[in-house]
Design an enzyme around this catalytic site. Structure first.
Site, PDB file in Angstrom:
ATOM      1  N   ASN A   7     -55.003 -81.765 -88.981  1.00  0.00           N
ATOM      2  CA  ASN A   7     -53.568 -82.076 -88.953  1.00  0.00           C
ATOM      3  C   ASN A   7     -53.401 -83.578 -88.800  1.00  0.00           C
ATOM      4  O   ASN A   7     -53.662 -84.130 -87.732  1.00  0.00           O
ATOM      5  CB  ASN A   7     -52.901 -81.347 -87.770  1.00  0.00           C
ATOM      6  CG  ASN A   7     -51.459 -81.790 -87.590  1.00  0.00           C
ATOM      7  OD1 ASN A   7     -50.829 -82.284 -88.535  1.00  0.00           O
ATOM      8  ND2 ASN A   7     -50.933 -81.628 -86.386  1.00  0.00           N
ATOM      9  N   LYS A   9     -50.716 -85.311 -88.815  1.00  0.00           N
ATOM     10  CA  LYS A   9     -49.449 -85.741 -88.197  1.00  0.00           C
ATOM     11  C   LYS A   9     -48.791 -86.801 -89.096  1.00  0.00           C
ATOM     12  O   LYS A   9     -48.863 -86.688 -90.310  1.00  0.00           O
ATOM     13  CB  LYS A   9     -49.680 -86.255 -86.774  1.00  0.00           C
ATOM     14  CG  LYS A   9     -50.536 -85.295 -85.937  1.00  0.00           C
ATOM     15  CD  LYS A   9     -50.665 -85.743 -84.520  1.00  0.00           C
ATOM     16  CE  LYS A   9     -51.688 -84.906 -83.781  1.00  0.00           C
ATOM     17  NZ  LYS A   9     -51.184 -84.299 -82.566  1.00  0.00           N
ATOM     18  N   HIS A  91     -45.795 -76.219 -84.945  1.00  0.00           N
ATOM     19  CA  HIS A  91     -46.604 -77.140 -84.136  1.00  0.00           C
ATOM     20  C   HIS A  91     -45.803 -77.545 -82.900  1.00  0.00           C
ATOM     21  O   HIS A  91     -44.587 -77.706 -82.974  1.00  0.00           O
ATOM     22  CB  HIS A  91     -46.979 -78.371 -84.967  1.00  0.00           C
ATOM     23  CG  HIS A  91     -48.024 -79.206 -84.294  1.00  0.00           C
ATOM     24  ND1 HIS A  91     -47.702 -80.103 -83.292  1.00  0.00           N
ATOM     25  CD2 HIS A  91     -49.371 -79.265 -84.442  1.00  0.00           C
ATOM     26  CE1 HIS A  91     -48.825 -80.677 -82.869  1.00  0.00           C
ATOM     27  NE2 HIS A  91     -49.843 -80.183 -83.552  1.00  0.00           N
ATOM     28  N   GLU A  93     -45.362 -80.253 -81.493  1.00  0.00           N
ATOM     29  CA  GLU A  93     -44.555 -81.476 -81.657  1.00  0.00           C
ATOM     30  C   GLU A  93     -43.247 -81.162 -82.379  1.00  0.00           C
ATOM     31  O   GLU A  93     -42.227 -81.810 -82.149  1.00  0.00           O
ATOM     32  CB  GLU A  93     -45.384 -82.549 -82.387  1.00  0.00           C
ATOM     33  CG  GLU A  93     -46.457 -83.122 -81.471  1.00  0.00           C
ATOM     34  CD  GLU A  93     -47.698 -83.663 -82.164  1.00  0.00           C
ATOM     35  OE1 GLU A  93     -47.658 -83.883 -83.391  1.00  0.00           O
ATOM     36  OE2 GLU A  93     -48.712 -83.848 -81.468  1.00  0.00           O
ATOM     37  N   GLU A 157     -52.820 -73.654 -79.312  1.00  0.00           N
ATOM     38  CA  GLU A 157     -52.863 -75.069 -78.956  1.00  0.00           C
ATOM     39  C   GLU A 157     -52.146 -75.270 -77.622  1.00  0.00           C
ATOM     40  O   GLU A 157     -50.918 -75.444 -77.600  1.00  0.00           O
ATOM     41  CB  GLU A 157     -52.167 -75.902 -80.032  1.00  0.00           C
ATOM     42  CG  GLU A 157     -52.818 -75.801 -81.391  1.00  0.00           C
ATOM     43  CD  GLU A 157     -52.620 -77.076 -82.196  1.00  0.00           C
ATOM     44  OE1 GLU A 157     -53.629 -77.650 -82.586  1.00  0.00           O
ATOM     45  OE2 GLU A 157     -51.474 -77.500 -82.392  1.00  0.00           O
ATOM     46  N   GLY A 163     -53.724 -84.192 -78.014  1.00  0.00           N
ATOM     47  CA  GLY A 163     -53.711 -85.653 -78.017  1.00  0.00           C
ATOM     48  C   GLY A 163     -53.928 -86.263 -76.645  1.00  0.00           C
ATOM     49  O   GLY A 163     -53.686 -87.455 -76.443  1.00  0.00           O
ATOM     50  N   SER A 193     -57.482 -81.598 -78.621  1.00  0.00           N
ATOM     51  CA  SER A 193     -58.559 -82.550 -78.334  1.00  0.00           C
ATOM     52  C   SER A 193     -59.941 -82.041 -78.738  1.00  0.00           C
ATOM     53  O   SER A 193     -60.921 -82.230 -78.013  1.00  0.00           O
ATOM     54  CB  SER A 193     -58.523 -82.954 -76.853  1.00  0.00           C
ATOM     55  OG  SER A 193     -57.293 -83.584 -76.547  1.00  0.00           O
TER      56      SER A 193
END
Ligand code: PEP
Length: 231
Positions: A7, A9, A91, A93, A157, A163, A193
């Site tokens: 991914n 981003k 996701h 985010e 996740e 991150g 991570s």
């Protein structure tokens, strides 16, 4: 199976994407199924640069309508027309910063699957939810809106691991994956991570079917090392 998805981003425009993909097609990726998920504007460059390979190109999101007055959105039909193989939905985010909810994630997933795309649907608890002992309840809530499909994969996740350099221990990931698989019988990737140094141990867990990799997928050497570590 072992699927490794990178991914990207909001990194890598079309030029950098084309260059990365040209190198990716030449490097040793081991036996894993590999996909990359560039930003929308770089999808066409990735599809072109990876043509004729087994490496799939996924988007990072898609809208549930085919077209309409939805400024800034892109539909599953448009992605399919571009030659994109699948899409991430939900996701954390997107949930955190752009208002995605369990309901919109379910609608995005259903529309993409209906269009014939593969889907990686992300679920996972926040740090405070884990500390409150709510991990299982959160996963149950997030997974309950998704329906089984042969082209659906879930990515577990934990939000606190994305991150941050902190990753779930193999045991924690295994437990969460077993919960998810008890609700929906689909492959489950771990994300949070993942690095060359921890990928092999995580992917060796029997309920872990691969990884969704963010930061470490931006560098060709570390991404290839993760792909090779997952078998
Ligand atoms: C992600 O973006 O899905 C992710 C897991 O990021 P990172 O690997 O950087 O934690």
């Amino acid at each position: 199976m072992s699927l490794i998805a990178g991914n990207w981003k909001m990194y890598k425009g079309p030029l950098e994407t084309a260059e990365f993909c040209r190198v990716l097609r030449e490097v040793d990726l081991g036996d894993a199924d590999v996909v990359v998920c560039p930003p929308y504007v770089s999808l066409a460059a990735a599809v072109q640069a990876l043509a004729g390979t087994e490496i799939g190109v996924f988007a990072q999101n898609c809208h549930w309508e085919r077209d309409g007055a939805f400024t800034g959105e892109v539909s599953a039909a448009m992605l399919a027309e571009l030659g994109v193989y699948g899409t991430i939905v939900g996701h954390s985010e997107r949930r955190q910063h752009f208002g995605d909810t369990d309901e919109t994630v379910a609608r995005r997933a259903a529309a993409a699957l209906e269009e014939g795309l593969h889907v990686i649907a992300c679920v996972g608890e926040t740090e405070s939810e884990r500390e409150a002992g709510d991990t299982e309840a959160v996963l149950r809530r997030q997974v309950s809106v998704l329906e089984h499909d042969d082209n659906l994969v879930i990515a577990y996740e934990p939000v606190w691991a994305i991150g941050t350099g902190k990753n779930a221990t193999p045991g924690m990931a295994q437990e969460a994956h077993e919960t998810i698989k008890s609700l929906l019988d689909v492959p489950v990737l771990y994300g949070g991570s993942v690095k060359p140094g921890n990928a092999a141990e995580l992917c060796a867990q029997h309920a872990i079917d691969g990884a969704l990799v963010g930061g470490a997928s931006l560098d060709i050497d570390s991404f290839a090392a993760i792909c090779r570590a997952a078998h």
